[in-house]
Design a protein around this motif. Structure first.
Motif: not given
Length: 313
Positions: A104, A130-134, A136
């Motif tokens: 991602y 994991g900030t950008c994993r979440r 949209t």
């Protein structure tokens, strides 16, 4: 199976004593097993690694008697041996991970990561939360309009364990000790973790000898070997060679570079002093690499960092 070791230097300047000791022990470990040695030039960062440094590196290794069997400018069956020329290869393996839904985009800057409240590793590197994993799909489109993303690999809550050939058992939880890690930088350059895994597998490397500062990278790499279905080598991590004042040696600081050493010592004198630091000789007497094969033993090599004695060099 023929044992295959490798030199995998980053040509960002003249080699220092720590680089030289690692090269010597990698050569001895492979050659004592009647194996071969591959020279791979890790010049992923093209701006910091001009070709003239790679050429100088080859000349330096040859002068020391640390001759390789394939790779470098001489080429061989598994080339190219310059990472800067292997983008298409890395891309093919990157796509395999992408197809598994494990990649991602990440828009975090280095400054943001270091300022975050997430835990940091002992070396100060932040554990990615994991900030950008979440994000949209809409949020990703908005951020992509402002900044090119790096691409990260999703890692599970899983502990990876292995036994280092020199330092013994080691374990790390991929999620809590590392976090999702970068596979491709925001400038499009493939990251070390992916490149080294692909290269070692495709070049038939069976043993990796490198500094203990890379020990923490090994669980990530073992996870990548598994995801990509590639055979993993055995790892041997060396203690770091430190300056007299306890600092890590650095090319940037010009710490005891080969350029300085060549003006004062012959190649056998340098090799003998390195062998002494590595615990292979009782005193720093001249030696050629092939003469050390009879005394090489991993059990003799220190397992803690080695500080340069005063006046050894």
């Amino acid at each position: 199976m023929i044992e295959t070791g490798r030199f995998a230097p980053s040509p960002s300047g003249r080699m220092h004593l720590g680089n030289l000791m690692c090269s010597l022990l990698a050569w001895l470990s492979a050659k004592q097993a009647d194996g071969r040695v591959v020279l791979r030039i890790e010049d992923l960062d093209k701006a910091r690694c001009p070709r003239m440094y790679a050429d100088q590196l080859e000349a330096d290794l040859s002068w020391l008697g640390l001759v390789w069997d394939e790779g470098g400018s001489g080429g061989g069956p598994d080339g190219p041996y310059y990472q800067s020329q292997r983008d298409e290869i890395y891309h093919a393996y990157y796509q395999k991970l992408e197809e598994q839904g494990l990649v991602y985009p990440c828009f975090c800057s280095r400054a943001q990561l270091h300022a975050a409240s997430a835990p940091h590793r002992e070396d100060g590197t932040p554990v990615y939360p994991g900030t950008c994993r979440r994000l949209t799909a809409e949020q990703r489109r908005e951020k992509a309009a402002q900044r090119k993303p790096a691409m990260r690999l999703i890692v599970p809550e899983e502990t990876v364990e292995f036994t280092d050939g020199h330092l013994g058992p080691y374990r790390e939880n991929l999620k809590t000790d590392c976090g999702d890690f970068v596979l491709r930088r925001s400038d499009g350059v493939y990251a070390y973790q992916l490149a080294v895994v692909v290269d070692d597998a495709l070049m038939g490397v069976t043993q990796v000898v490198r500094g203990a500062d890379l020990l923490e990278s090994t669980p990530r790499q073992l996870y990548l070997y598994r995801l990509l279905g590639l055979p993993a080598p055995r790892f041997y991590h060396l203690p770091l060679l430190l300056a007299e004042d306890g600092r890590r040696l650095s090319k940037r600081d010009g710490d005891v570079s080969l350029e300085q050493l060549q003006s004062r010592y012959s190649a056998p004198e340098i090799i003998g002093r390195l062998a002494f630091l590595a615990g292979l000789l009782d005193k720093p007497e001249p030696a050629r690499p092939e003469e050390l094969l009879a005394v090489f033993d991993w059990d003799k090599v220190p397992r803690t960092d080695v500080r340069l004695p005063r006046n050894l060099f």
